[in-house]
Design an enzyme around this catalytic site. Structure first.
Site, PDB file in Angstrom:
ATOM      1  CB  VAL A  86      16.908  14.177  16.473  1.00  0.00           C
ATOM      2  CG1 VAL A  86      16.293  12.251  16.327  1.00  0.00           C
ATOM      3  CG2 VAL A  86      17.563  14.732  15.622  1.00  0.00           C
ATOM      4  CE  LYS A  87       8.477  14.501  19.560  1.00  0.00           C
ATOM      5  NZ  LYS A  87       7.306  14.783  19.487  1.00  0.00           N
ATOM      6  CB  ILE A  88      15.464   9.566  20.769  1.00  0.00           C
ATOM      7  CG1 ILE A  88      16.124  10.430  19.772  1.00  0.00           C
ATOM      8  CG2 ILE A  88      15.749   8.131  20.912  1.00  0.00           C
ATOM      9  CD1 ILE A  88      16.414   9.600  18.326  1.00  0.00           C
TER      10      ILE A  88
END
Length: 219
Positions: A86-88
């Protein structure tokens, strides 16, 4: 150094997979929009199709700006495919979301990293991988690859397990420099991947071998 493809184009991913050198994919809202993928259900389907092609980590970015929204999106994305990262973004809300999601066992790609300080915070928050954006730093007169090298050196000095992925790659020289700097991964656009395989002396050498073989009566 492993190579990921930075794209949401299914055809490019299929072509990259055929080469046998791509071990993951990174996507983001801009890349998805470029391919006409807008609504979340369409994005989910595209990500699942990518995961069917590439047996490796697929980075999928949240679009919420607040921590609660990022956490909710991250949990949802983590259920889409077998190996989600998941890209945060590297923001205050992002670090809060990283901390919560990493405690849930969800793997995190800390994106939009432009400083060592941000990389240190992401590692403390449990990021699986940090993505310093090389090209965007170069665009404003900074040395993007120096940031990659600094993060790698500091992580190794302190035995930090977070991986370093050189992102915003613009050309093949960036790939060489990322490998020299010790990056664990470089995520590249498909045209750059193609250019990595090309050299005029290889082309002329193949042509010369074929010419000599034909002169010798070979078939």
């Amino acid at each position: 150094m492993k190579l990921f493809l930075d794209t949401a184009n299914i055809q490019e991913i299929r072509q990259g997979a055929k080469l046998g050198v791509v071990t993951g994919v990174t996507t983001n809202p801009s890349l998805a929009a470029k391919e006409g993928i807008g609504r979340r259900e369409g994005y989910k389907a595209a990500v699942q199709e990518i995961a069917d092609i590439i047996d490796g980590p697929i980075s999928v970015e949240v679009v919420s700006q607040d921590a609660a929204g990022m956490i909710a999106e991250g949990r949802e994305i983590s259920e889409w495919i077998r190996q989600p990262w998941v890209k945060i973004p590297s923001t205050l809300a992002g670090f809060e979301a990283m901390s919560t999601l990493s405690r849930d066992g969800i793997k995190i790609n800390q994106t939009l990293c432009f400083s060592v300080n941000q990389a240190l915070l992401g590692a403390q928050a449990g990021a699986t991988v940090v993505s310093p954006f090389v090209g965007r730093l170069d665009d404003i007169g900074h040395d993007g690859m120096a940031l990659v090298a600094d993060i790698v050196a500091i992580y190794r000095r302190h035995n930090i397990k977070t991986l370093v992925m050189a992102a915003s790659i613009r050309h093949t020289r960036h790939c060489v420099a990322a490998a020299q700097a010790g990056a664990d991964i470089s995520t590249v656009p498909y045209p750059v991947l193609v250019q990595m395989a090309q050299h005029p002396l290889t082309d002329s050498g193949v042509a010369r071998f074929l010419q000599d073989w034909q002169k010798a009566g070979g078939r």
